[in-house]
Each structure stands twice: as structure tokens, then as C-alpha cells.
Design a protein around this motif. Structure first.
Motif, PDB file in Angstrom:
ATOM      1  N   VAL A 176       0.834  -1.202   0.000  1.00 19.80           N
ATOM      2  CA  VAL A 176       0.000   0.000   0.000  1.00 19.80           C
ATOM      3  C   VAL A 176       0.869   1.253   0.000  1.00 19.80           C
ATOM      4  O   VAL A 176       0.614   2.214  -0.745  1.00 19.80           O
ATOM      5  CB  VAL A 176      -0.946  -0.008   1.215  1.00 19.80           C
ATOM      6  N   ARG A 177       1.939   1.248   0.804  1.00 18.85           N
ATOM      7  CA  ARG A 177       2.809   2.422   0.877  1.00 18.85           C
ATOM      8  C   ARG A 177       3.587   2.620  -0.416  1.00 18.85           C
ATOM      9  O   ARG A 177       3.856   3.760  -0.812  1.00 18.85           O
ATOM     10  CB  ARG A 177       3.751   2.280   2.074  1.00 18.85           C
ATOM     11  N   SER A 178       3.958   1.534  -1.061  1.00 20.28           N
ATOM     12  CA  SER A 178       4.616   1.658  -2.366  1.00 20.28           C
ATOM     13  C   SER A 178       3.674   2.307  -3.374  1.00 20.28           C
ATOM     14  O   SER A 178       4.081   3.167  -4.164  1.00 20.28           O
ATOM     15  CB  SER A 178       5.057   0.279  -2.863  1.00 20.28           C
ATOM     16  N   PHE A 179       2.409   1.906  -3.331  1.00 21.10           N
ATOM     17  CA  PHE A 179       1.399   2.524  -4.198  1.00 21.10           C
ATOM     18  C   PHE A 179       1.285   4.015  -3.903  1.00 21.10           C
ATOM     19  O   PHE A 179       1.283   4.854  -4.820  1.00 21.10           O
ATOM     20  CB  PHE A 179       0.055   1.832  -3.979  1.00 21.10           C
ATOM     21  N   LEU A 180       1.199   4.375  -2.608  1.00 21.76           N
ATOM     22  CA  LEU A 180       1.081   5.780  -2.237  1.00 21.76           C
ATOM     23  C   LEU A 180       2.322   6.570  -2.661  1.00 21.76           C
ATOM     24  O   LEU A 180       2.211   7.718  -3.108  1.00 21.76           O
ATOM     25  CB  LEU A 180       0.886   5.914  -0.723  1.00 21.76           C
ATOM     26  N   PHE A 181       3.487   5.949  -2.537  1.00 22.23           N
ATOM     27  CA  PHE A 181       4.715   6.641  -2.916  1.00 22.23           C
ATOM     28  C   PHE A 181       4.681   7.040  -4.386  1.00 22.23           C
ATOM     29  O   PHE A 181       4.973   8.186  -4.739  1.00 22.23           O
ATOM     30  CB  PHE A 181       5.928   5.746  -2.639  1.00 22.23           C
ATOM     31  N   HIS A 182       4.317   6.114  -5.240  1.00 25.58           N
ATOM     32  CA  HIS A 182       4.361   6.382  -6.675  1.00 25.58           C
ATOM     33  C   HIS A 182       3.162   7.207  -7.164  1.00 25.58           C
ATOM     34  O   HIS A 182       3.311   8.054  -8.037  1.00 25.58           O
ATOM     35  CB  HIS A 182       4.439   5.059  -7.443  1.00 25.58           C
ATOM     36  N   ARG A 183       1.999   6.958  -6.587  1.00 29.30           N
ATOM     37  CA  ARG A 183       0.796   7.617  -7.094  1.00 29.30           C
ATOM     38  C   ARG A 183       0.470   8.925  -6.379  1.00 29.30           C
ATOM     39  O   ARG A 183      -0.286   9.744  -6.914  1.00 29.30           O
ATOM     40  CB  ARG A 183      -0.402   6.663  -6.984  1.00 29.30           C
ATOM     41  N   MET A 184       1.043   9.121  -5.183  1.00 26.07           N
ATOM     42  CA  MET A 184       0.707  10.322  -4.424  1.00 26.07           C
ATOM     43  C   MET A 184       1.946  11.149  -4.103  1.00 26.07           C
ATOM     44  O   MET A 184       2.085  12.280  -4.574  1.00 26.07           O
ATOM     45  CB  MET A 184      -0.009   9.925  -3.128  1.00 26.07           C
ATOM     46  N   TYR A 185       2.883  10.609  -3.343  1.00 23.75           N
ATOM     47  CA  TYR A 185       4.038  11.395  -2.920  1.00 23.75           C
ATOM     48  C   TYR A 185       4.915  11.817  -4.090  1.00 23.75           C
ATOM     49  O   TYR A 185       5.603  12.843  -4.008  1.00 23.75           O
ATOM     50  CB  TYR A 185       4.891  10.616  -1.912  1.00 23.75           C
ATOM     51  N   ARG A 186       4.929  11.027  -5.170  1.00 20.59           N
ATOM     52  CA  ARG A 186       5.728  11.371  -6.343  1.00 20.59           C
ATOM     53  C   ARG A 186       4.864  11.630  -7.576  1.00 20.59           C
ATOM     54  O   ARG A 186       5.334  11.548  -8.699  1.00 20.59           O
ATOM     55  CB  ARG A 186       6.746  10.261  -6.634  1.00 20.59           C
ATOM     56  N   ALA A 187       3.630  11.959  -7.361  1.00 20.75           N
ATOM     57  CA  ALA A 187       2.759  12.334  -8.476  1.00 20.75           C
ATOM     58  C   ALA A 187       3.290  13.612  -9.125  1.00 20.75           C
ATOM     59  O   ALA A 187       3.856  14.475  -8.435  1.00 20.75           O
ATOM     60  CB  ALA A 187       1.328  12.560  -7.980  1.00 20.75           C
ATOM     61  N   PRO A 188       3.132  13.769 -10.440  1.00 18.86           N
ATOM     62  CA  PRO A 188       3.680  14.950 -11.119  1.00 18.86           C
ATOM     63  C   PRO A 188       3.251  16.275 -10.494  1.00 18.86           C
ATOM     64  O   PRO A 188       4.077  17.182 -10.334  1.00 18.86           O
ATOM     65  CB  PRO A 188       3.145  14.804 -12.546  1.00 18.86           C
ATOM     66  N   SER A 189       1.982  16.392 -10.123  1.00 18.38           N
ATOM     67  CA  SER A 189       1.528  17.658  -9.543  1.00 18.38           C
ATOM     68  C   SER A 189       2.171  17.908  -8.182  1.00 18.38           C
ATOM     69  O   SER A 189       2.504  19.054  -7.832  1.00 18.38           O
ATOM     70  CB  SER A 189       0.001  17.656  -9.403  1.00 18.38           C
ATOM     71  N   VAL A 190       2.363  16.845  -7.397  1.00 16.24           N
ATOM     72  CA  VAL A 190       3.015  16.986  -6.094  1.00 16.24           C
ATOM     73  C   VAL A 190       4.489  17.310  -6.285  1.00 16.24           C
ATOM     74  O   VAL A 190       5.057  18.149  -5.571  1.00 16.24           O
ATOM     75  CB  VAL A 190       2.828  15.701  -5.261  1.00 16.24           C
ATOM     76  N   MET A 191       5.138  16.665  -7.247  1.00 11.45           N
ATOM     77  CA  MET A 191       6.552  16.925  -7.496  1.00 11.45           C
ATOM     78  C   MET A 191       6.773  18.360  -7.977  1.00 11.45           C
ATOM     79  O   MET A 191       7.778  18.998  -7.635  1.00 11.45           O
ATOM     80  CB  MET A 191       7.094  15.941  -8.531  1.00 11.45           C
ATOM     81  N   GLU A 192       5.845  18.874  -8.750  1.00  5.98           N
ATOM     82  CA  GLU A 192       5.944  20.259  -9.196  1.00  5.98           C
ATOM     83  C   GLU A 192       5.899  21.207  -8.008  1.00  5.98           C
ATOM     84  O   GLU A 192       6.668  22.178  -7.924  1.00  5.98           O
ATOM     85  CB  GLU A 192       4.813  20.562 -10.179  1.00  5.98           C
ATOM     86  N   GLU A 193       5.004  20.916  -7.072  1.00  6.09           N
ATOM     87  CA  GLU A 193       4.902  21.744  -5.875  1.00  6.09           C
ATOM     88  C   GLU A 193       6.135  21.579  -4.990  1.00  6.09           C
ATOM     89  O   GLU A 193       6.628  22.538  -4.391  1.00  6.09           O
ATOM     90  CB  GLU A 193       3.625  21.386  -5.097  1.00  6.09           C
TER      91      GLU A 193
END
Length: 357
Positions: free
Chosen positions: A277-294
Motif C-alpha cells: 500500500v505504501r509503495s502505491f502511495l509513494f508512486h501515485r501520491m508522494y511522487r505524483a507529477p503535480s506533487v513533485m511540481e509543488e
């Protein structure tokens, strides 16, 4: 000594009333604080952690007040912009002894909060200080200067595990963020319920809700599923802790510290499922393009602010200039780090706008 509170209750109350605790209201978890009213902040996260810690410690017969105090203090040292800000400040402070949010929390509660006539900090118990320092386990290797300074004065026995209550605060942190990051990710639209149906832990929870409540309205379905995820984590920790405590039969907190392992933890099967689950969150949320831009945007702000205050300490607020010595670069850097780390998201953004346009 309070006439009607235990020492750990006094610790809890002083933490809640300190300035750093109030600032958590405007410090982010994943999303920058102003992006939405429903996303978690450090303050709402801390309240959720404290609630879980009270529940776990109460069921396990531990000291609920100590567990709550450690839980309430565990994020006091966080920078603006969450772990993104911490990464930036750790890099900027690398030549000056490093930066770590747990160490900074200790610095806050022992030095930076200056409200009492008789002492700096909050004058917390040794057990609460130990819990802040070691709730994630023993600390070894090169210590951040803030932790080294506190440890030199109080000897927090960094080579051992912390009390069971501090371990409870740590696992409560894991439970709270695993649960609420799923909520926040769904609300942000970075993923949807169909994605979670494909994962362990979350998939079975949604399937159970669909079986019990077919056709349930979307937001109720989401809440019912994720509260089952939350419940499974709590129940798993309680079952494992009871078994480990029964097996070890510790007679004192010193024996807990000397076990060489934690007594408060997830079972191996659930831990492996949560890793997915945390691996999913890492790739889809913590490293999402919009989050990375911010992340890039706010990192650039701190990369501007820190060197500016180093070269122009006269730009610091008047109350922060009294202790500044341009001649001592090390002391100045640590002073500037204290100031920048204490900023809220909105204040950092405002200061950057004021100073850089």
C-alpha cells in the motif's frame, strides 16, 4: 510539581499550550497547507496520532498520559512544507551539523520555547524526551547536533529502544498517516477507489463494504472501507503486542528497553501488505507529477530564504537578531535553521514573496 496532575499529564498540557504546537495548524502533510480545507495538516495528523496512542496504550495497560505526550510532541520539529522542507533544510544544514525533525523537536522543547521564568523549553520529563528522541528505535551513528546537545545534557540512552509508550506513539503515527493519506489521495483525485480495490488491505475492505451495503453512496462507501483498514491495523498491533508482552514478561520499563527489539509492531503478514500500500502511495501520491511540481517550487523558496538570512541576518525579526553573531558562522546557521524550521507554510510563502517579489 502540579498538585492535581501527574508529571506526564503536565508534559502533555505544556506541549499542547506551546507555540510550536499551534503552528502545526498551518504546516502541511503532503499537500501545501492552502491547497484545500479537507487535507490533513500536521495538527490534525498529530491529534489523530494521539487518539490512536491513547487507545493502544489503554488496551495494553500502559501509561496513557506518557504515550499521549510523546504522540503530541512527535512532529513539533517539522519544517514548513512537510518532508520536502525537511529534505531541503537537511541539505542546507549539512555543513553545520545536519537537520532532523525529531532532533529539532527536542531542541524546541528544551531550548526554543521561552515562556517560563525558571527555565528555557518546557521542562519535560526524561521519559518524554526519550520518547521524542527514540520512538522510531535506537539512534546511533553521527547524531544531528540538536540531538547530540540534548543527549549530552540528559543522556537519553540512545543505544536502547524506548519505552513501550513511545513505541505506541510511533506505531500510532504509522497507522494515522497510512489511513489518512489514502483519504487525502482519494479526495485529491490522484487515484480512485478502483485502484485501491487492486491492493491488499484496502481491496478486501472495499469488497466487504460492497457485500454488506450494495450500492452505497460513494463517500459513505469510501469512509466505511477506510475505517475498516484503520480498524485492522489497530487490532493487529494490539494482538501482536499482547503476545510479545506475554512472551517477554517484562517486569520494568528497563527490561522493555533492553529487549533489543520492539514489542509494539505490526504482524509480519500485515506489515508486508502495508508495504504494498505504501509503495502505491509513494508512486501515485508522494511522487505524483503535480506533487513533485509543488515540491520543486517550495524547495526553491527555502533555497532562497536560508542563504539570504545567512548573508543578511539583519532581515530576521528583531527578537531573533539579539543572539546573532556574524563572526560565528556555525552558530548563525543553526540560529537561521531554527527560524526557518519554525515557519508555517503560509508564512514561508509570504516571507519569500516579501523578500524576493
Amino acid at each position: 510539581m502540579s498538585t492535581f496532575r501527574s508529571p506526564f499529564q503536565r508534559d502533555r498540557d505544556r506541549i499542547i499550550h506551546c507555540s510550536a504546537f499551534r503552528r502545526l495548524k498551518h504546516k502541511t502533510q503532503v499537500f501545501v497547507e492552502h491547497e484545500g480545507d479537507y487535507y490533513r495538516t500536521r495538527l490534525t495528523h498529530t491529534i489523530e496520532v494521539a487518539q490512536v496512542a491513547r487507545t493502544l496504550s489503554g488496551v495494553l495497560g500502559l501509561n496513557t498520559d506518557l504515550a499521549e505526550a510523546v504522540a503530541l510532541a512527535h512532529d513539533l520539529g517539522h519544517t514548513p512544507f512537510g518532508h520536502t522542507g525537511e529534505d531541503a533544510l537537511a541539505r542546507l544544514m549539512a555543513p553545520y551539523g545536519g537537520f532532523d525533525h525529531n532532533a529539532q523537536a527536542l531542541r524546541i522543547v528544551t531550548r526554543l520555547e521561552r515562556h517560563y521564568a525558571d527555565f528555557d523549553g518546557l521542562n519535560l520529563t526524561w521519559e518524554t524526551l526519550e520518547g521524542i528522541a527514540k520512538h522510531n528505535g535506537p539512534v546511533d551513528g553521527d547524531l544531528p547536533y540538536a540531538l547530540a546537545e540534548v543527549n549530552a545534557e540528559w543522556d537519553l540512552e540512545l543505544h536502547t529502544h524506548a519505552s513501550a509508550e513511545a513505541q505506541v506513539a510511533a506505531i500510532a503515527d504509522d497507522i494515522a498517516y497510512s489511513h489518512h493519506d489514502l483519504h487525502d489521495g482519494l479526495r485529491s483525485g490522484l487515484f480512485d477507489e478502483n485502484d485501491l480495490m487492486e491492493l491488499p488491505v484496502t481491496g478486501p475492505a472495499f469488497a466487504e463494504v460492497d457485500r454488506l451495503y450494495p450500492g452505497l453512496e460513494k463517500m459513505r462507501r469510501r469512509h466505511e472501507a477506510l475505517r475498516r483498514v484503520f480498524g485492522r491495523m489497530v487490532e493487529d498491533v494490539i494482538a501482536v503486542a499482547k503476545n510479545r508482552l506475554e512472551s517477554a514478561k517484562p517486569q520494568s520499563v528497563e527490561e522493555i528497553r533492553a529487549l533489543g527489539t520492539t514489542v509494539i509492531r505490526f504482524s509480519k503478514p500485515l506489515y508486508q501488505e502495508l508495504k504494498a500500500v505504501r509503495s502505491f502511495l509513494f508512486h501515485r501520491m508522494y511522487r505524483a507529477p503535480s506533487v513533485m511540481e509543488e515540491r520543486a517550487r517550495v524547495t526553491a523558496m527555502l533555497d532562497d530564504l536560508f542563504p539570504l538570512f545567512m548573508s543578511r541576518p539583519d532581515l530576521l525579526p528583531a527578537e531573533w537578531q539579539a543572539e546573532v553573531s556574524r563572526a560565528d558562522e556555525l552558530a548563525l546557521a543553526r540560529h537561521v535553521a531554527d527560524y526557518v524550521a519554525g515557519m508555517t507554510d503560509r508564512f514561508a510563502i509570504q516571507e519569500h514573496g516579501r523578500l524576493f517579489g
